[in-house]
Design a protein around this motif. Structure first.
Motif, PDB file in Angstrom:
ATOM      1  N   PHE A  18       0.829  -1.206   0.000  1.00 36.29           N
ATOM      2  CA  PHE A  18       0.000   0.000   0.000  1.00 36.29           C
ATOM      3  C   PHE A  18       0.865   1.260   0.000  1.00 36.29           C
ATOM      4  N   GLN A  35      -6.048   4.598   1.725  1.00 37.19           N
ATOM      5  CA  GLN A  35      -6.110   3.134   1.745  1.00 37.19           C
ATOM      6  C   GLN A  35      -7.499   2.720   2.186  1.00 37.19           C
ATOM      7  N   GLY A  36      -8.313   2.277   1.244  1.00 39.77           N
ATOM      8  CA  GLY A  36      -9.644   1.779   1.544  1.00 39.77           C
ATOM      9  C   GLY A  36     -10.588   2.840   2.061  1.00 39.77           C
ATOM     10  N   TYR A  37     -11.828   2.442   2.236  1.00 38.69           N
ATOM     11  CA  TYR A  37     -12.852   3.320   2.776  1.00 38.69           C
ATOM     12  C   TYR A  37     -12.927   3.113   4.282  1.00 38.69           C
ATOM     13  N   GLN A  38     -13.123   4.188   5.006  1.00 37.49           N
ATOM     14  CA  GLN A  38     -13.208   4.127   6.460  1.00 37.49           C
ATOM     15  C   GLN A  38     -14.543   4.717   6.901  1.00 37.49           C
ATOM     16  N   VAL A  49      -8.738   6.190  -4.041  1.00 43.74           N
ATOM     17  CA  VAL A  49      -8.853   5.222  -2.949  1.00 43.74           C
ATOM     18  C   VAL A  49      -8.343   3.881  -3.479  1.00 43.74           C
ATOM     19  N   HIS A  51      -7.993  -0.232  -2.734  1.00 42.97           N
ATOM     20  CA  HIS A  51      -8.383  -1.373  -1.906  1.00 42.97           C
ATOM     21  C   HIS A  51      -7.843  -2.652  -2.517  1.00 42.97           C
ATOM     22  N   LEU A  53      -8.412  -6.346  -3.371  1.00 39.60           N
ATOM     23  CA  LEU A  53      -9.567  -7.212  -3.596  1.00 39.60           C
ATOM     24  C   LEU A  53      -9.274  -8.641  -3.173  1.00 39.60           C
ATOM     25  N   PHE A  82      -5.776  -5.250  -6.938  1.00 44.39           N
ATOM     26  CA  PHE A  82      -6.233  -4.038  -6.267  1.00 44.39           C
ATOM     27  C   PHE A  82      -7.241  -3.318  -7.152  1.00 44.39           C
ATOM     28  N   GLN A  83      -8.131  -2.598  -6.515  1.00 44.99           N
ATOM     29  CA  GLN A  83      -9.035  -1.708  -7.230  1.00 44.99           C
ATOM     30  C   GLN A  83      -8.656  -0.285  -6.871  1.00 44.99           C
TER      31      GLN A  83
END
Length: 167
Positions: A18, A35-38, A49, A51, A53, A82-83
């Motif tokens: 990451f 890094q990702g949704y929080q 963003v 993430h 997968l 990764f997306q």
């Protein structure tokens, strides 16, 4: 753990990947990268963003013995998908830039802990945000390979002597 046992260490972690992806994207675009949704954290405005997968092993574990430091190392090649979600007015062009550069020498020269394998096509996926407004989003799947190694200490013996007694 038993006496004399030591903790195993891993050479490349998910966090390392990451960090490397974030550095790559911020060097390309100078925009926020998350890094990702929080929960309770807004999507970065005009940002990206990342993430993970899924991962899959590409080969079998290979073991290596280093007698100098009594370390055993197990290594395996891993493919990670990764997306990348691109937001804002520049989302379309940023997704296209990454799609064009992902498998190029530009990217392979900048990655040290992983290497690019493949990427999909950018896909538009407009969403309605928390303010009930349409927000431009482009999605791009990328795959990369990394080779994590796990090292651990192995107790060894240099010499054994056995004394017997006659009864």
């Amino acid at each position: 753990m038993g006496e004399g046992a030591a903790m195993a260490t891993i050479s490349v972690t998910e966090r390392d990947i990451f960090i490397e992806l974030r550095r790559y994207l911020t060097e390309l675009f100078s925009c926020p990268v998350a890094q990702g949704y929080q929960n309770n954290v807004p999507i970065p405005e005009n940002g990206i963003v990342i993430h993970m997968l899924f991962e899959r092993d590409l080969d079998y574990t290979a073991d290596y013995w280093n007698p100098a430091d009594e370390q055993m190392t197990a290594q395996r090649s891993v493919e990670a998908t990764f997306q990348l979600d691109f937001y804002g007015a520049e989302a379309n062009s940023r997704a296209r830039v990454v799609a064009n550069l992902w498998k190029s020498s530009y990217t392979t020269d900048r990655m040290t802990k992983c290497q690019p394998l493949d990427n999909g096509q950018p896909r538009k996926d407009v969403l309605v945000n928390q303010a009930n407004q349409y927000e431009n989003r482009m999605m791009l799947e990328i795959t990369l390979q990394y080779n994590p190694e796990t090292s651990y200490h192995v107790d060894s013996v240099d010499e054994i002597s056995i004394t017997t007694t006659n009864i």
